[in-house]
Scaffold this active site. Sequence first.
Site, short mmCIF file in Angstrom:
data_model
loop_
_atom_site.label_atom_id
_atom_site.label_comp_id
_atom_site.label_asym_id
_atom_site.label_seq_id
_atom_site.Cartn_x
_atom_site.Cartn_y
_atom_site.Cartn_z
N TYR A 35 12.48 25.42 36.40
CA TYR A 35 11.50 24.33 36.23
C TYR A 35 12.04 23.25 35.28
O TYR A 35 11.98 22.06 35.58
CB TYR A 35 10.21 24.95 35.68
N SER A 90 7.37 16.25 33.66
CA SER A 90 6.68 17.18 32.75
C SER A 90 7.27 16.96 31.37
O SER A 90 8.37 16.40 31.24
CB SER A 90 6.96 18.62 33.20
P1 NAD Z 1 -1.35 22.71 41.43
O1 NAD Z 1 -0.83 24.07 41.79
O2 NAD Z 1 -2.80 22.53 41.14
O3 NAD Z 1 -0.97 21.66 42.57
C1 NAD Z 1 0.26 21.72 43.26
C2 NAD Z 1 0.10 20.98 44.56
O4 NAD Z 1 1.34 21.06 45.28
C3 NAD Z 1 -0.98 21.60 45.48
O5 NAD Z 1 -1.61 20.57 46.22
C4 NAD Z 1 -0.14 22.47 46.42
O6 NAD Z 1 -0.77 22.74 47.66
C5 NAD Z 1 1.08 21.58 46.59
N1 NAD Z 1 2.27 22.30 47.07
C6 NAD Z 1 2.78 23.48 46.64
N2 NAD Z 1 3.86 23.80 47.37
C7 NAD Z 1 4.04 22.79 48.28
C8 NAD Z 1 5.00 22.55 49.31
N3 NAD Z 1 6.00 23.40 49.56
N4 NAD Z 1 4.85 21.43 50.06
C9 NAD Z 1 3.82 20.56 49.83
N5 NAD Z 1 2.90 20.74 48.86
C10 NAD Z 1 3.02 21.85 48.10
O7 NAD Z 1 -0.44 22.26 40.20
P2 NAD Z 1 -0.49 21.01 39.21
O8 NAD Z 1 -0.53 21.55 37.84
O9 NAD Z 1 -1.48 20.00 39.64
O10 NAD Z 1 1.00 20.45 39.42
C11 NAD Z 1 1.29 19.20 39.98
C12 NAD Z 1 2.59 18.67 39.38
O11 NAD Z 1 2.41 18.45 37.99
C13 NAD Z 1 3.77 19.63 39.51
O12 NAD Z 1 4.96 18.91 39.82
C14 NAD Z 1 3.86 20.24 38.13
O13 NAD Z 1 5.17 20.67 37.83
C15 NAD Z 1 3.47 19.06 37.28
N6 NAD Z 1 3.02 19.40 35.92
C16 NAD Z 1 1.95 20.23 35.73
C17 NAD Z 1 1.54 20.50 34.42
C18 NAD Z 1 0.38 21.39 34.11
O14 NAD Z 1 0.19 21.74 32.94
N7 NAD Z 1 -0.44 21.77 35.08
C19 NAD Z 1 2.25 19.96 33.35
C20 NAD Z 1 3.32 19.13 33.60
C21 NAD Z 1 3.71 18.85 34.89
#
Ligand code: NAD
Length: 260
Positions: free
Chosen positions: A155, A142
């Site tokens: 985080y 991130s």
């Molecule tokens: P999201 O909530 O849409 O997706 C998260 C995914 O992880 C889902 O498929 C969920 O079912 C799965 N998950 C949650 N807990 C779990 C567990 N214990 N075991 C297995 N799977 C599990 O979120 P996202 O925004 O797509 O996030 C994905 C990644 O991207 C994360 O690591 C997040 O930190 C990172 N990220 C997101 C953003 C943003 O702005 N959305 C920015 C930077 C980084």
Amino acid sequence: MLKGKVALVTGSTSGIGLGIATAFAQNGADIVLNGFGDAGQIEALRAGLAAKYGVKVLYDGADLSHGQAVRKMVDDAADKLGRIDILVNNAGIQYTAQIEDFPVEKWDAIIALNLSAVFHGTASALPFMKQQGWGRIINIASVHGLVGSVNKSAYVAAKHGVVGLTKVTALETAGTGVTANAICPGWVRTQLVEKQIQALAEKDGISTDAAARELLSEKQPSLQFVTPEQLGGTAVFLASDAAAQVTGMSIPVDGGWTAR
Ligand code: NAD
């Protein structure tokens, strides 16, 4: 481009992980999906990707907050599909509170999933990749792996940890045909961020659209959300032969967030 390769994408039942899994399937890779959600919807997703792109798609519902479950998922994927070429460590969660109010169980849960699962997945996948002489570890860190923000201690600590782990993975695999990189997205409008938009809308008594604009204007100069499709494109580049010498890098895809 990735025909014959096997890609395991953690947390790929929604958001960024689904965008990346779709991009790999589009490029011909067989896929292992992972994550939580409604069983019927996940099966429709799995079958839909397989039919649309003519690739094998498996689903493993492992809870990656447990190290042994991460290791078993990687071993099972290699067992069922014969190899593991690309591991995308993407699953992650968020919780916001000031350090002195941060619940210990939330701290532990975020470190377990956002950081320790990356270690366990990498440790299990590397022997297969080194033996094949080709592999790609792609960690979804991130902007918070590069800079801090208030109320996100666990985080930010976990994501800085992922950036460090990515560098060590790159050094330990240098010259083996395996690369390790991190992608550092800015705001992407997924379920994880939707919760923060809702919270801001409630706190300030404004609409969710206004809250989304406020969120962007505070941090992301482009004033546009990054999309899962764009991150899928970045991941496909890192998996390509053009990126064979790109390793140990943390690549911001953040609309200018970390440029200032
Ligand atoms: P999201 O909530 O849409 O997706 C998260 C995914 O992880 C889902 O498929 C969920 O079912 C799965 N998950 C949650 N807990 C779990 C567990 N214990 N075991 C297995 N799977 C599990 O979120 P996202 O925004 O797509 O996030 C994905 C990644 O991207 C994360 O690591 C997040 O930190 C990172 N990220 C997101 C953003 C943003 O702005 N959305 C920015 C930077 C980084």
